[in-house]
Motif scaffolding. Structure first.
Motif, mmCIF file in Angstrom:
data_model
loop_
_atom_site.group_PDB
_atom_site.id
_atom_site.type_symbol
_atom_site.label_atom_id
_atom_site.label_comp_id
_atom_site.label_asym_id
_atom_site.label_seq_id
_atom_site.Cartn_x
_atom_site.Cartn_y
_atom_site.Cartn_z
ATOM 1 N N GLY A 62 14.748 7.316 37.539
ATOM 2 C CA GLY A 62 14.988 8.642 38.095
ATOM 3 C C GLY A 62 14.273 9.731 37.335
ATOM 4 N N LEU A 63 14.131 9.564 36.029
ATOM 5 C CA LEU A 63 13.395 10.557 35.242
ATOM 6 C C LEU A 63 11.905 10.549 35.563
ATOM 7 C CD1 LEU A 63 15.107 10.094 31.749
ATOM 8 C CD2 LEU A 63 15.436 11.970 33.367
ATOM 9 N N LEU A 64 11.364 9.397 35.934
ATOM 10 C CA LEU A 64 9.932 9.291 36.214
ATOM 11 C C LEU A 64 9.582 9.694 37.641
ATOM 12 C CD1 LEU A 64 9.203 5.853 34.477
ATOM 13 C CD2 LEU A 64 8.745 8.146 33.568
ATOM 14 N N ALA A 65 10.477 9.447 38.590
ATOM 15 C CA ALA A 65 10.163 9.637 40.006
ATOM 16 C C ALA A 65 10.531 11.043 40.447
ATOM 17 C CB ALA A 65 10.905 8.608 40.858
ATOM 18 N N ILE A 123 23.053 -1.742 31.319
ATOM 19 C CA ILE A 123 21.595 -1.914 31.329
ATOM 20 C C ILE A 123 21.012 -1.459 32.663
ATOM 21 C CG2 ILE A 123 19.740 -3.624 31.276
ATOM 22 C CD1 ILE A 123 21.451 -5.219 29.283
ATOM 23 N N LEU A 124 21.669 -1.855 33.753
ATOM 24 C CA LEU A 124 21.201 -1.436 35.072
ATOM 25 C C LEU A 124 21.218 0.081 35.206
ATOM 26 C CD1 LEU A 124 20.422 -2.009 38.033
ATOM 27 C CD2 LEU A 124 22.879 -2.192 38.535
ATOM 28 N N LEU A 125 22.277 0.707 34.735
ATOM 29 C CA LEU A 125 22.361 2.165 34.806
ATOM 30 C C LEU A 125 21.258 2.811 33.984
ATOM 31 C CD1 LEU A 125 23.838 4.701 35.743
ATOM 32 C CD2 LEU A 125 25.391 4.447 33.780
ATOM 33 N N GLY A 126 20.981 2.256 32.797
ATOM 34 C CA GLY A 126 19.900 2.804 31.979
ATOM 35 C C GLY A 126 18.548 2.696 32.659
ATOM 36 N N VAL A 127 18.284 1.561 33.290
ATOM 37 C CA VAL A 127 17.018 1.381 34.014
ATOM 38 C C VAL A 127 16.908 2.373 35.163
ATOM 39 C CG1 VAL A 127 15.687 -0.217 35.443
ATOM 40 C CG2 VAL A 127 16.785 -1.032 33.352
ATOM 41 N N LEU A 128 17.991 2.555 35.901
ATOM 42 C CA LEU A 128 17.972 3.491 37.027
ATOM 43 C C LEU A 128 17.787 4.925 36.552
ATOM 44 C CD1 LEU A 128 20.853 1.984 39.202
ATOM 45 C CD2 LEU A 128 18.387 1.851 39.627
ATOM 46 N N LEU A 129 18.407 5.277 35.433
ATOM 47 C CA LEU A 129 18.204 6.622 34.879
ATOM 48 C C LEU A 129 16.748 6.832 34.480
ATOM 49 C CD1 LEU A 129 21.423 7.077 32.696
ATOM 50 C CD2 LEU A 129 20.750 8.475 34.659
ATOM 51 N N PRO A 133 19.487 16.563 33.207
ATOM 52 C CA PRO A 133 20.841 17.087 33.444
ATOM 53 C C PRO A 133 21.401 16.704 34.807
ATOM 54 C CG PRO A 133 19.435 18.781 32.482
ATOM 55 C CD PRO A 133 18.537 17.642 32.848
ATOM 56 N N ARG A 134 20.588 16.804 35.861
ATOM 57 C CA ARG A 134 21.129 16.511 37.187
ATOM 58 C C ARG A 134 21.418 15.024 37.365
ATOM 59 N NH1 ARG A 134 17.260 17.865 42.089
ATOM 60 N NH2 ARG A 134 18.782 16.523 43.140
ATOM 61 N N LEU A 135 20.606 14.156 36.730
ATOM 62 C CA LEU A 135 20.890 12.729 36.808
ATOM 63 C C LEU A 135 22.168 12.376 36.059
ATOM 64 C CD1 LEU A 135 17.349 11.132 36.421
ATOM 65 C CD2 LEU A 135 18.883 10.900 38.384
ATOM 66 N N LEU A 136 22.380 12.995 34.910
ATOM 67 C CA LEU A 136 23.611 12.738 34.165
ATOM 68 C C LEU A 136 24.828 13.296 34.906
ATOM 69 C CD1 LEU A 136 22.439 13.358 30.483
ATOM 70 C CD2 LEU A 136 22.850 11.174 31.647
ATOM 71 N N VAL A 137 24.672 14.445 35.556
ATOM 72 C CA VAL A 137 25.755 14.986 36.380
ATOM 73 C C VAL A 137 26.071 14.024 37.520
ATOM 74 C CG1 VAL A 137 26.323 16.794 38.037
ATOM 75 C CG2 VAL A 137 25.409 17.406 35.809
ATOM 76 N N ALA A 138 25.010 13.503 38.169
ATOM 77 C CA ALA A 138 25.213 12.539 39.250
ATOM 78 C C ALA A 138 25.935 11.297 38.744
ATOM 79 C CB ALA A 138 23.869 12.166 39.873
ATOM 80 N N ALA A 139 25.531 10.801 37.569
ATOM 81 C CA ALA A 139 26.155 9.597 37.024
ATOM 82 C C ALA A 139 27.628 9.835 36.697
ATOM 83 C CB ALA A 139 25.396 9.142 35.787
ATOM 84 N N LEU A 140 27.928 10.939 36.044
ATOM 85 C CA LEU A 140 29.321 11.228 35.699
ATOM 86 C C LEU A 140 30.169 11.444 36.946
ATOM 87 C CD1 LEU A 140 29.166 13.546 32.550
ATOM 88 C CD2 LEU A 140 30.117 11.248 32.711
ATOM 89 N N ALA A 141 29.635 12.186 37.907
ATOM 90 C CA ALA A 141 30.381 12.428 39.144
ATOM 91 C C ALA A 141 30.635 11.119 39.885
ATOM 92 C CB ALA A 141 29.626 13.408 40.037
ATOM 93 N N GLY A 142 29.620 10.263 39.953
ATOM 94 C CA GLY A 142 29.808 8.976 40.605
ATOM 95 C C GLY A 142 30.837 8.124 39.904
ATOM 96 N N ALA A 143 30.819 8.123 38.571
ATOM 97 C CA ALA A 143 31.804 7.350 37.820
ATOM 98 C C ALA A 143 33.217 7.878 38.055
ATOM 99 C CB ALA A 143 31.466 7.387 36.331
#
Length: 695
Positions: A390-393, A381-387, A425-435
């Motif tokens: 990130g899409l809005l900002a 849930i936290l990750l979804g909120v942060l994503l 795309p860049r947020l999902l790349v960041a999330a996958l790379a961080g994971a």
């Protein structure tokens, strides 16, 4: 050159036997006399001083000395006005770094201790950068005093993070981790306040090109005070080398002696940083050269180390000017690290390591562990909120309604262009790379049984950076798509080298692998800096990538990371039980029939593949693999099937936050997410380790 274990018998307290900073000569072989060590250092320094003065532009060499005596103004301007200040700075700073390293090694009885490996130089540099960018007035307080305060604070942080332990793996890992954090903050300040810092990036790698006679002369009294103070402590330091208990039995005030030596060491390092900027490995190499010559007593060790340190720094500066790959001047600190890192590798490989107690990589508190389901759900849930945030900002604000409309298939052009094609795309790349970085870090921490172990500080990220930089500098016309391949190859080569160097007696001790990995990290980072600072092509792109950036990542990068994650899922699931067994030490897995070395190799290879894939996409990102597993372990415990999924969620969340903040704070410009990830995660990491030690 190696550190030898003490004679058999009771082990002195105050640190493991392997931490002795004064290895004894081999039985039956006498090293060169102290006179040869001191005399050789003096002759070497005299020779390199002459070569240093003779080299340079202006058509003036040593043959023009008679013209100088005769009053030739041109010769006088070149030799005395241009070259002598640089030579004087090298002598003063090199001697100060060397004596500082000798005092540190003796105080903590650790042969790998030095101002740079324990964070002192990074702390001094950060303090000076902060004073520059903030414009704070320190009155008559000299810049050396500012560096002293920063170095002293960094040393205190390293001590706190290491939990007061002087064994090599914990102390050096703590020092390298703190140095990385402080360097990230310094780089962030330089990037945010480019106008105020000017050429501080070049100076931040340690350079004699910024030499100033007044600064060097101001540092001379600090060098004299530090050397004189060290000589006054010489007898106590000699006795301290036999162990804390023995020293106390002979009436030596161990606590005050150690504190005094550390304060003098920080004072010397701060004075040197004020003159030349942070320079590594001089403080490590010079004392070992002197000890290798047979000198053990500090009355001779400290002056001889000063001579050799001055000569080493001048030689590094001379090599930097002579061997630059493109004609651009490379900072002397880069060359010093390039030649000093192999010495660290040799010492780390030969060092008898203290076995880590079986169990978890970090303390956990029974009775307070949160069930896995709520933790995973809350993390998701936290990750979804942060994503969503990130899409809005960003530089272009997107109304929340547009995001809802896009989710229902009715989004306008703004939502499709900014959100769907650019930010998502860049947020999902960041999330996958961080994971991936977090999971890799969790594996390494568990296998090495050390909460500060991470593939970033074990050479994998450094190898990836070197591979990418080599392509960018040597083959500037190669398509950008080759960069990830080069990064992956560099990471694999760095790990293979570190693993091979760690093998002794047919096996690899995790503690030695960590130390050798730190040496690989230093070597690959130095090689990368050598290429980048001397390059004329695509330097800005290289620096952005090396700082860790998700800039311009698209669906192709996302597809590559997605496929890699899917391919790694099956072997990772198979490895979970084996990872738990590896955490139990050396004997238990063998008793249960586990092929220890083969299992350790392929589990670590899996972690390397995950980390290298992430680094190939987003560059070198530090501390995600340190902070996320540690935070997850506090909630879920150390069992791999609980730890790794939660660590992956935390790592993804950290990278998403770093990406969002990085492209929002100074929009339309961006701050590399790797720098922000380090700045965000490091304070938490240090606080948790300190809290765990108290618990």
């Amino acid at each position: 050159m190696s550190a030898s274990a003490p004679p058999a018998g009771p082990r002195p307290s105050g640190g493991p036997a392997a931490a002795s900073a004064a290895p004894a000569a081999r039985p039956g072989r006498r090293g060169p006399s102290a006179a040869i060590a001191v005399g050789g250092g003096a002759l070497a320094l005299a020779a390199v001083v002459l070569l240093h003065l003779a080299h340079g532009r202006g058509g003036v060499g040593l043959g023009d000395l008679p013209a100088l005596i005769a009053g030739d103004e041109h010769v006088r301007a070149v030799l005395l006005g241009g070259r002598l200040p640089r030579t004087l700075a090298g002598v003063v700073a090199g001697a100060a770094f060397a004596v500082s390293g000798a005092l540190l090694q003796s105080a903590v009885r650790n042969p790998l201790a030095a101002p740079d490996t324990l964070g002192v130089t990074a702390g001094g540099y950060l303090a000076m950068v902060a004073a520059t960018v903030t414009g704070l007035s320190f009155g008559d307080l000299p810049r050396g005093a500012i560096a002293f305060l920063g170095g002293l604070a960094a040393a205190a942080v390293v001590h706190a993070v290491a939990g007061g332990r002087n064994d090599s793996s914990h102390l050096v890992l703590a020092g390298v981790s703190v140095s990385l954090a402080l360097s990230s903050v310094s780089a962030l300040l330089v990037m945010l306040f480019e106008a105020e810092t000017g050429a501080v990036f070049f100076w931040g790698h340690g350079s004699l090109a910024v030499a100033d006679t007044d600064r060097s002369l101001t540092a001379l009294p600090l060098l004299a005070v530090g050397l004189a103070g060290g000589l006054l402590l010489a007898r106590g330091l000699d006795i301290l080398g036999t162990g804390d208990d023995t020293a106390r039995g002979l009436g030596v005030p161990v606590g005050r002696l150690r504190a005094g030596a550390v304060l003098l060491s920080v004072l010397l390092a701060a004075g040197a940083v004020a003159v030349t900027g942070p320079i590594g490995f001089i403080g490590l190499a010079a004392p070992h050269i002197v000890r290798l010559c047979g000198v053990r007593r500090h009355l001779l060790l400290l002056p001889a180390a000063a001579l050799w340190g001055a000569g080493l720094l001048l030689a590094a500066d001379l090599l930097a000017r002579v061997t630059s790959p493109t004609g651009n001047e490379v900072p002397a600190g880069v060359v010093a690290a390039l030649f000093g890192a192999p010495l660290f590798l040799v010492l780390a490989r030969r060092l008898p390591v203290e076995p880590v107690a079986p169990g978890t990589a970090a303390p956990t508190r029974r009775g307070r562990r949160v069930p896995l389901g709520p933790v995973v759900a809350g993390g998701a849930i936290l990750l979804g909120v942060l994503l969503a945030a990130g899409l809005l900002a960003g530089d272009v604000a997107v109304p929340p309604g547009e995001l809802v409309a896009l989710a229902t298939g009715n989004g306008g052009d703004l939502a499709r262009t900014v959100v769907a094609e650019y930010r998502l795309p860049r947020l999902l790349v960041a999330a996958l790379a961080g994971a991936m970085l977090a999971v890799a870090g969790g594996i390494v921490q568990t296998v090495a049984r050390n909460p500060m172990a991470d593939l970033t500080v074990m050479g994998v990220s450094g190898g990836a950076g070197f591979g990418a930089a080599l392509v960018l500098v040597a083959l500037p016309m190669v398509p950008y798509a080759v960069l990830p391949v080069a990064a992956f190859a560099g990471a694999a080569a760095a790990f293979a080298t570190a693993y091979g160097l760690s093998r002794r007696g047919g096996s690899v001790a995790p503690e030695r692998l960590v130390l050798v990995g730190i040496g690989m990290f230093a070597l690959t980072t130095a090689a990368t800096n050598y290429l980048v600072t001397g390059a004329q092509f695509r330097t800005a792109q290289a620096l952005r990538w090396l700082s860790g950036s998700t800039y311009a990542r698209d669906t192709t990068d996302l597809l590559v990371l997605g496929v890699t994650t899917a391919l790694a899922a099956v072997p990772l699931a198979v490895a979970l039980r084996r990872i738990d067994l590896l955490a139990l030490g050396e004997d238990t897995p063998r008793t249960l029939g586990l092929p220890l070395e083969r299992t350790r190799l392929w589990v670590l290879a899996l972690a390397v593949a995950l980390a290298a894939s992430a680094v190939a996409m987003v560059g070198t990102v530090a501390f995600v693999g340190l902070v996320a597993p540690h935070a997850a372990r506090m909630l879920t415990g150390s069992r791999a099937h609980r730890l790794l999924p939660v660590a992956g969620l935390f790592g993804a969340a950290l990278m998403v936050v770093a990406d969002t903040v990085g492209r929002t704070v100074i929009a339309p410009a961006e701050i590399p997410s790797g720098l922000l990830a380090a700045v965000i995660g490091t304070p938490y990491f240090a606080w948790r380790l300190r809290r765990d030690r108290k618990g």
